[in-house]
Design a protein around this motif. Structure first.
Motif, PDB file in Angstrom:
ATOM      1  N   SER A   1       0.835  -1.193   0.000  1.00  0.00           N
ATOM      2  CA  SER A   1       0.000   0.000   0.000  1.00  0.00           C
ATOM      3  C   SER A   1       0.868   1.240   0.000  1.00  0.00           C
ATOM      4  O   SER A   1       1.743   1.401   0.857  1.00  0.00           O
ATOM      5  N   ILE A   2       0.606   2.140  -0.920  1.00  0.00           N
ATOM      6  CA  ILE A   2       1.351   3.397  -0.993  1.00  0.00           C
ATOM      7  C   ILE A   2       1.003   4.295   0.183  1.00  0.00           C
ATOM      8  O   ILE A   2       1.728   5.245   0.501  1.00  0.00           O
ATOM      9  N   VAL A   3      -0.109   4.018   0.875  1.00  0.00           N
ATOM     10  CA  VAL A   3      -0.499   4.807   2.049  1.00  0.00           C
ATOM     11  C   VAL A   3       0.494   4.602   3.188  1.00  0.00           C
ATOM     12  O   VAL A   3       0.742   5.513   3.981  1.00  0.00           O
ATOM     13  N   ASN A   4       1.074   3.413   3.284  1.00  0.00           N
ATOM     14  CA  ASN A   4       2.071   3.137   4.312  1.00  0.00           C
ATOM     15  C   ASN A   4       3.320   3.968   4.028  1.00  0.00           C
ATOM     16  O   ASN A   4       3.920   3.856   2.952  1.00  0.00           O
ATOM     17  N   PRO A   5       3.749   4.829   4.984  1.00  0.00           N
ATOM     18  CA  PRO A   5       4.888   5.715   4.712  1.00  0.00           C
ATOM     19  C   PRO A   5       6.154   4.980   4.307  1.00  0.00           C
ATOM     20  O   PRO A   5       6.938   5.493   3.509  1.00  0.00           O
TER      21      PRO A   5
ATOM     22  N   ALA B   1       5.848   4.311   0.696  1.00  0.00           N
ATOM     23  CA  ALA B   1       5.896   5.570  -0.057  1.00  0.00           C
ATOM     24  C   ALA B   1       7.343   6.010  -0.260  1.00  0.00           C
ATOM     25  O   ALA B   1       7.735   6.437  -1.356  1.00  0.00           O
ATOM     26  N   VAL B   2       8.151   5.902   0.786  1.00  0.00           N
ATOM     27  CA  VAL B   2       9.570   6.257   0.680  1.00  0.00           C
ATOM     28  C   VAL B   2      10.279   5.302  -0.275  1.00  0.00           C
ATOM     29  O   VAL B   2      11.110   5.716  -1.099  1.00  0.00           O
TER      30      VAL B   2
ATOM     31  N   ASN C   1      -0.545  -1.249  -6.282  1.00  0.00           N
ATOM     32  CA  ASN C   1      -0.887  -1.477  -4.884  1.00  0.00           C
ATOM     33  C   ASN C   1      -1.575  -2.839  -4.775  1.00  0.00           C
ATOM     34  O   ASN C   1      -2.683  -3.011  -5.297  1.00  0.00           O
TER      35      ASN C   1
ATOM     36  N   THR D   1      -2.450  -0.080   5.697  1.00  0.00           N
ATOM     37  CA  THR D   1      -3.028   1.241   5.454  1.00  0.00           C
ATOM     38  C   THR D   1      -3.437   1.961   6.728  1.00  0.00           C
ATOM     39  O   THR D   1      -3.915   3.087   6.664  1.00  0.00           O
TER      40      THR D   1
ATOM     41  N   THR E   1       8.975   3.748  -2.806  1.00  0.00           N
ATOM     42  CA  THR E   1       8.549   4.100  -4.166  1.00  0.00           C
ATOM     43  C   THR E   1       9.328   5.292  -4.695  1.00  0.00           C
ATOM     44  O   THR E   1       9.773   5.303  -5.847  1.00  0.00           O
ATOM     45  N   ARG E   2       9.511   6.301  -3.844  1.00  0.00           N
ATOM     46  CA  ARG E   2      10.287   7.479  -4.264  1.00  0.00           C
ATOM     47  C   ARG E   2      11.712   7.086  -4.636  1.00  0.00           C
ATOM     48  O   ARG E   2      12.245   7.537  -5.667  1.00  0.00           O
TER      49      ARG E   2
END
Length: 349
Positions: free
Chosen positions: A69-73, A76-77, A97, A232, A79-80
């Motif tokens: 899940s991209i919602v999980n920080p 997200a990091v 996702n 999430t 992915t960046r």
């Protein structure tokens, strides 16, 4: 809308010459000819049909990334960092996702094949599931991130690279830091559904407390998220678990959170209950997300060397796409402790 023939006619060259430019085969071309073609493309506002090029070559300048899940920080990091590393190599990232659901994972793998993607990074998923092995047999190159395969997985014939922080060492490091700072009633707080990486962190936590003779003073406190695995809703779960922590007898004075998001939520819940951090309870997270340094008190955390790990993942992916005979390997990275203000300093008066 202009096509490749219009560009060739405008530049006074053959269609094959324009095709050579579009496909990166212009090294033997005269500079004047190359410039005429580029000028013609600009004047005609011509944009090559990348889909058609992909169908022709069977390849795409894209890699895939599957995250729970991209919602999980934490993801997200990740992915960046993957996006940065891919762009540095002129690749784009196709993101999915999966919510750790088998049907979602399988659907995204099929999408990757359909888009001509040849390599995929799969984050924190159960790679022993058959659809991953099937995709590997069909030629999809994969890297498994943060979910080490069992030693006997796939009869010792693992078809993908594995890149992970040493999660056992991370759990141990977090517990050691609390013990060194004077904490003696220890708890590991987590979502109840254990993944391989979560289980390894707990294993490391208990190895530290055993070495210090504190086994009877350590426990796991867990809560069930509304959705499986809780990817999430980690912050909300942490806040809810604060009440469960305070019900323990004796009450913990040092807590390891499964990740920073849960740790930040936990600190919020403890503060709401009048608990001082770190004076009453120390908290340490695992992941070192950017938000860890912005909350109050700033969260001490165990950090994976993510930039280096992502570089290895992308390099391995592209190398094995180019040369499928390269044997997949396992790459294990040591964690690092980032000290802030959420753990008590026993040296202070």
């Amino acid at each position: 809308m202009a096509n490749i023939r219009d560009v060739a006619r405008h530049a006074g060259v053959s269609v094959s010459s324009v095709s050579n430019v579009l496909n990166g085969r212009s090294d033997q071309m005269r500079l004047a000819t190359l410039e005429r073609i580029r000028q013609a493309m600009q004047e005609l506002n011509y944009h090559p049909n990348r889909v058609a090029q992909q169908l022709k070559t069977g390849q795409a300048k894209m890699i895939g990334l599957l995250v729970p899940s991209i919602v999980n920080p934490s993801f997200a990091v990740l992915t960046r960092e993957v996006d940065r590393a891919a762009k540095a190599r002129q690749y784009r990232v196709l993101l999915g996702n999966t919510y750790r659901q088998e049907d979602e994972e399988q659907a995204f793998l099929e999408d990757m094949f359909a888009h001509g993607v040849q390599g995929v990074i799969v984050a924190a998923s159960a790679m022993e599931r058959p659809h991953f092995a099937n995709a590997a047999r069909l030629g999809l190159v994969m890297v498994n991130y943060d979910s080490r395969m069992p030693s006997d997985a796939l009869l010792g014939n693992q078809p993908f690279d594995s890149v992970s922080m040493d999660n056992v060492a991370a759990g141990r490091m977090a517990a050691e830091h609390l013990i060194e700072r004077g904490c003696r009633q220890l708890a590991f707080v987590t979502e109840a559904f254990l993944t391989i990486s979560r289980a390894h962190k707990i294993e490391g936590f208990f190895s530290a407390v055993r070495d210090h003779g504190l086994t009877d003073n350590a426990r796991v406190i867990e809560g069930k998220a509304l959705a499986a695995y809780g990817d999430t809703e980690m912050t909300e779960l942490g806040r809810t678990l604060a009440a469960k922590v305070l019900q323990q007898a004796p009450r913990p004075d040092g807590i390891v959170a499964i990740n920073d998001a849960l740790g930040i939520g936990l600190m919020a819940g403890l503060r709401d209950a009048g608990v001082r951090i770190p004076q009453d309870i120390s908290v340490i997270g695992i992941d070192n997300i950017p938000l860890a340094d912005l909350v109050h008190p700033a969260l001490t955390s165990v950090m994976p060397p993510l930039t280096e790990m992502v570089a290895v993942m992308v390099e391995r992916l592209l190398a094995r796409i180019e040369n499928p005979s390269i044997t997949p390997g396992e790459f294990l990275f040591p964690p690092r402790l980032i000290t802030r203000h959420s753990v008590i300093d026993s040296t202070e008066p």
